[in-house]
Design an enzyme around this catalytic site. Structure first.
Site, PDB file in Angstrom:
ATOM      1  N   HIS A   1      50.228  41.960  39.120  1.00 50.58           N
ATOM      2  CA  HIS A   1      50.359  42.463  40.554  1.00 50.58           C
ATOM      3  C   HIS A   1      50.488  44.074  40.444  1.00 50.58           C
ATOM      4  CE1 HIS A   1      50.354  42.811  44.910  1.00 50.58           C
ATOM      5  NE2 HIS A   1      51.639  42.236  45.213  1.00 50.58           N
TER       6      HIS A   1
ATOM      7  N   HIS B   1      40.290  39.720  40.628  1.00 52.27           N
ATOM      8  CA  HIS B   1      41.195  39.750  41.491  1.00 52.27           C
ATOM      9  C   HIS B   1      41.012  38.416  42.357  1.00 52.27           C
ATOM     10  CE1 HIS B   1      42.799  40.699  45.803  1.00 52.27           C
ATOM     11  NE2 HIS B   1      43.500  41.765  45.068  1.00 52.27           N
TER      12      HIS B   1
ATOM     13  N   ASP C   1      43.865  48.985  40.660  1.00 52.70           N
ATOM     14  CA  ASP C   1      44.949  49.518  39.631  1.00 52.70           C
ATOM     15  C   ASP C   1      44.022  49.932  38.528  1.00 52.70           C
ATOM     16  OD1 ASP C   1      47.412  48.813  40.944  1.00 52.70           O
ATOM     17  OD2 ASP C   1      46.925  46.828  40.497  1.00 52.70           O
TER      18      ASP C   1
HETATM   19  N1  CMC Z   1      40.599  39.960  31.929  1.00 49.22           N
HETATM   20  C1  CMC Z   1      39.860  39.076  31.197  1.00 49.22           C
HETATM   21  N2  CMC Z   1      39.395  37.914  32.061  1.00 49.22           N
HETATM   22  C2  CMC Z   1      40.067  37.751  33.451  1.00 49.22           C
HETATM   23  C3  CMC Z   1      40.744  38.545  33.768  1.00 49.22           C
HETATM   24  C4  CMC Z   1      40.839  39.875  33.075  1.00 49.22           C
HETATM   25  N3  CMC Z   1      41.618  40.815  33.825  1.00 49.22           N
HETATM   26  N4  CMC Z   1      40.982  38.252  35.141  1.00 49.22           N
HETATM   27  C5  CMC Z   1      40.427  37.026  35.250  1.00 49.22           C
HETATM   28  N5  CMC Z   1      39.867  36.742  34.084  1.00 49.22           N
HETATM   29  C6  CMC Z   1      39.209  35.367  33.746  1.00 49.22           C
HETATM   30  C7  CMC Z   1      40.472  34.144  33.547  1.00 49.22           C
HETATM   31  O1  CMC Z   1      40.810  34.053  32.435  1.00 49.22           O
HETATM   32  C8  CMC Z   1      39.506  32.947  34.065  1.00 49.22           C
HETATM   33  O2  CMC Z   1      38.732  32.702  33.003  1.00 49.22           O
HETATM   34  P1  CMC Z   1      38.330  31.061  32.707  1.00 49.22           P
HETATM   35  O3  CMC Z   1      37.560  30.649  33.935  1.00 49.22           O
HETATM   36  O4  CMC Z   1      37.508  31.093  31.338  1.00 49.22           O
HETATM   37  O5  CMC Z   1      39.541  30.474  32.658  1.00 49.22           O
HETATM   38  C9  CMC Z   1      38.761  33.656  35.078  1.00 49.22           C
HETATM   39  O6  CMC Z   1      38.701  34.938  34.991  1.00 49.22           O
HETATM   40  C10 CMC Z   1      39.260  33.370  36.426  1.00 49.22           C
HETATM   41  O7  CMC Z   1      40.583  34.103  36.651  1.00 49.22           O
HETATM   42  P2  CMC Z   1      41.875  33.558  37.070  1.00 49.22           P
HETATM   43  O8  CMC Z   1      43.079  33.883  36.190  1.00 49.22           O
HETATM   44  O9  CMC Z   1      41.838  31.942  37.395  1.00 49.22           O
HETATM   45  O10 CMC Z   1      42.053  34.431  38.406  1.00 49.22           O
HETATM   46  P3  CMC Z   1      43.453  34.520  39.509  1.00 49.22           P
HETATM   47  O11 CMC Z   1      42.779  34.664  40.801  1.00 49.22           O
HETATM   48  O12 CMC Z   1      44.331  33.558  38.968  1.00 49.22           O
HETATM   49  O13 CMC Z   1      43.936  35.992  38.888  1.00 49.22           O
HETATM   50  C11 CMC Z   1      44.380  38.287  38.618  1.00 49.22           C
HETATM   51  C12 CMC Z   1      43.904  37.189  39.542  1.00 49.22           C
HETATM   52  C13 CMC Z   1      44.303  39.594  39.599  1.00 49.22           C
HETATM   53  C14 CMC Z   1      45.989  37.912  38.397  1.00 49.22           C
HETATM   54  C15 CMC Z   1      43.717  38.170  37.321  1.00 49.22           C
HETATM   55  O14 CMC Z   1      42.014  38.757  37.547  1.00 49.22           O
HETATM   56  C16 CMC Z   1      44.291  39.105  36.544  1.00 49.22           C
HETATM   57  O15 CMC Z   1      45.293  38.750  35.602  1.00 49.22           O
HETATM   58  N6  CMC Z   1      43.828  40.672  36.234  1.00 49.22           N
HETATM   59  C17 CMC Z   1      44.470  41.413  35.257  1.00 49.22           C
HETATM   60  C18 CMC Z   1      45.772  42.106  36.086  1.00 49.22           C
HETATM   61  C19 CMC Z   1      45.585  42.927  37.242  1.00 49.22           C
HETATM   62  O16 CMC Z   1      44.595  43.713  36.971  1.00 49.22           O
HETATM   63  N7  CMC Z   1      46.179  42.934  38.340  1.00 49.22           N
HETATM   64  C20 CMC Z   1      46.020  43.441  39.759  1.00 49.22           C
HETATM   65  C21 CMC Z   1      45.554  42.670  40.663  1.00 49.22           C
HETATM   66  S1  CMC Z   1      44.857  43.796  42.112  1.00 49.22           S
HETATM   67  C22 CMC Z   1      46.194  44.639  42.571  1.00 49.22           C
HETATM   68  C23 CMC Z   1      47.323  44.104  42.973  1.00 49.22           C
HETATM   69  O17 CMC Z   1      47.589  42.884  43.372  1.00 49.22           O
HETATM   70  O18 CMC Z   1      48.456  44.266  42.419  1.00 49.22           O
END
Ligand code: CMC
Length: 430
Positions: A263, A302, A358
């Site tokens: 987050h 996201h 971010d």
């Molecule tokens: N790098 C590589 N792969 C990713 C990333 C990433 N940053 N984000 C998602 N994926 C992949 C994930 O591994 C999954 O792949 P697969 O379908 O093969 O399993 C697919 O994309 C879908 O991702 P998810 O984890 O199911 O998505 P989510 O909605 O649960 O997670 C998230 C959203 C923001 C937690 C995630 O994208 C992430 O961890 N991003 C990096 C951390 C980040 O930048 N966070 C800030 C978010 S925006 C501002 C805020 O909220 O603070």
């Protein structure tokens, strides 16, 4: 004709119709017909916890609006305190309303001396600023015991003003504590962001003159971070607040949720990632590691946006303005190249992974002089307005109750207690 879904219970052959309203079906309607059958929705991925009139987010189109106003227009024309007023009250203030609001918030920027002397000074010199923020804001609950009367709108309002006023002061004190510098008290003559910058960076000069470009950049970043519908920390704010806990403890819970790297902590993690990558030449190798699942591309992806985060677009532009004053942060070139390579790679295209808020913000913060461990604090200060607007909306929503989800129990069946002498190595396997 109104849209609806018909559900048939194949155990009994009975059917019932549930209307589709605003893209949702009512879980209450479902449980009226099928009591005892719950939705299993880990991480609430497909569940709307509330109705809300505060921010509008279209993840496919990459649109964000506060109370109907596009984020681009607010970033261009508004100030953080005006946006905070808008989020909390639903309408933009008149000049008189804005002046009164700014004066009230400014009046409440001071914190009790015990907070400074006994709490903040008690922290170790390298305490993480988010830990200091979280515990200091929680401690404020003990200074304002009346805050527990969350049913009284006047009491609520008083705490909202206090929290928005005091967040920059606590943040700046935490910053100076780590550097071993004397604390600078709020200056009521300065704007919200200029006062914050004064408390951070004033040394021996009688009056700290913030660069107008940098203070405007901080203002824009504060506007962009002010609210973002039902994100993890807002969900924490609503869930904890639903137990009718006081707003200081509730805000501390939201700060805790924000601190995680998935987050708000992502902005700090992005900078550390860029440091590790080191140069553009190492980007292809890093991308391969991400695709192999060894690490994440921080600042990408996201839950809701499946398009470019509109905040990231604005921040990327603001970064160039900031560099005119501070000099170029060379990390921007690595970040831009990282974005270019990622956005043309099948892995990221298929999963609709774009830069989020971010990705570029930390590069600006670093250019301004902040160390990475302070970045998430810079997210938390402005998000306080959104948390409080959502908290207030939740408390005044007659449909809301204590947040208390169901579970699917997967543990052991009933069994009898085993005296310690008679136990072997019994590992409970779920
Ligand atoms: N790098 C590589 N792969 C990713 C990333 C990433 N940053 N984000 C998602 N994926 C992949 C994930 O591994 C999954 O792949 P697969 O379908 O093969 O399993 C697919 O994309 C879908 O991702 P998810 O984890 O199911 O998505 P989510 O909605 O649960 O997670 C998230 C959203 C923001 C937690 C995630 O994208 C992430 O961890 N991003 C990096 C951390 C980040 O930048 N966070 C800030 C978010 S925006 C501002 C805020 O909220 O603070």
């Amino acid at each position: 004709m109104a849209e609806s879904i018909t559900i048939t219970d194949n155990r009994t052959g009975e059917s019932f119709e549930v209307p589709i309203v605003d893209g949702t079906v009512s879980a209450q309607q479902w449980s009226k017909h099928l009591p005892g059958i719950w939705f299993l929705d880990p991480a609430l991925v497909t569940t709307a916890m509330s109705e809300s009139a505060i921010s509008y987010l279209d993840g496919e189109a990459g649109i964000l609006r506060y109370r109907g106003y596009p984020i681009e227009q607010l970033a261009e024309q508004s100030t953080y305190l005006e946006v905070a007023y808008l989020l909390l009250n639903g309408e933009l203030p008149t000049q008189a309303e804005l002046s009164a609001w700014v004066e009230e918030v400014t009046h409440h920027t001071f914190i009790h001396e015990n907070v400074r002397k006994r709490f903040l000074e008690g922290f170790h010199y390298d305490a993480h600023p988010m830990g200091m923020m979280m515990s200091t804001i929680a401690a404020l609950a003990t200074f304002y015991p009346e805050a527990r009367n969350i049913a009284d709108p006047n009491v609520r309002y008083q705490q909202i003003v206090r929290l928005i006023g005091k967040m920059p002061t606590v943040a700046a004190f935490a910053y100076r504590h780590r550097l071993g510098l004397p604390y600078i008290y709020p200056d009521p003559e300065l704007s919200y962001t200029k006062n914050y910058m004064n408390m951070l960076w004033r040394r021996t000069e009688p009056k700290y003159m913030a660069s107008p470009v940098l203070s405007r950049a901080l203002e824009v970043l504060f506007i962009l971070h002010a609210d973002h519908e039902q994100n993890c920390s807002t969900n924490a704010m609503r869930a904890v607040g639903s137990s009718q806990a006081d707003p200081y403890s509730t805000t501390a819970a939201a700060i805790a949720a924000l601190s995680g790297p998935l987050h708000g902590g992502a902005n700090e993690a992005v900078l550390r990632m860029l440091d590790e990558i080191g140069s553009k030449d190492n980007i292809p190798g890093f991308i391969e590691q991400v695709k192999a699942g060894k690490c994440k591309l921080m600042g990408f992806g996201h839950r809701v946006y499946k398009n470019y985060d509109p905040r990231a677009r604005i921040i990327k532009r603001v970064a160039e303005e900031v560099f005119e004053v501070t000099g170029r942060n060379p990390k921007i070139d690595i970040a831009v190249e990282l974005e270019r390579i990622a956005l043309s790679d099948e892995y990221f295209i298929k999963r609709k992974l774009y830069p989020n808020v971010d990705f570029y913000s930390g590069i600006i913060y670093q250019a301004m002089g902040f160390t990475p461990d302070h970045f998430t604090v810079l997210f938390g200060i402005p998000r306080t307005a959104g948390w409080l607007a959502q908290w207030q909306e939740m408390l005044t929503d007659p449909e809301q109750k204590i947040a208390r989800p169901r579970q699917v129990y997967t543990g052991a069946e009933k069994r009898d207690f085993v005296p310690i002498e008679a136990r072997g190595h019994q590992l409970v396997t779920a």
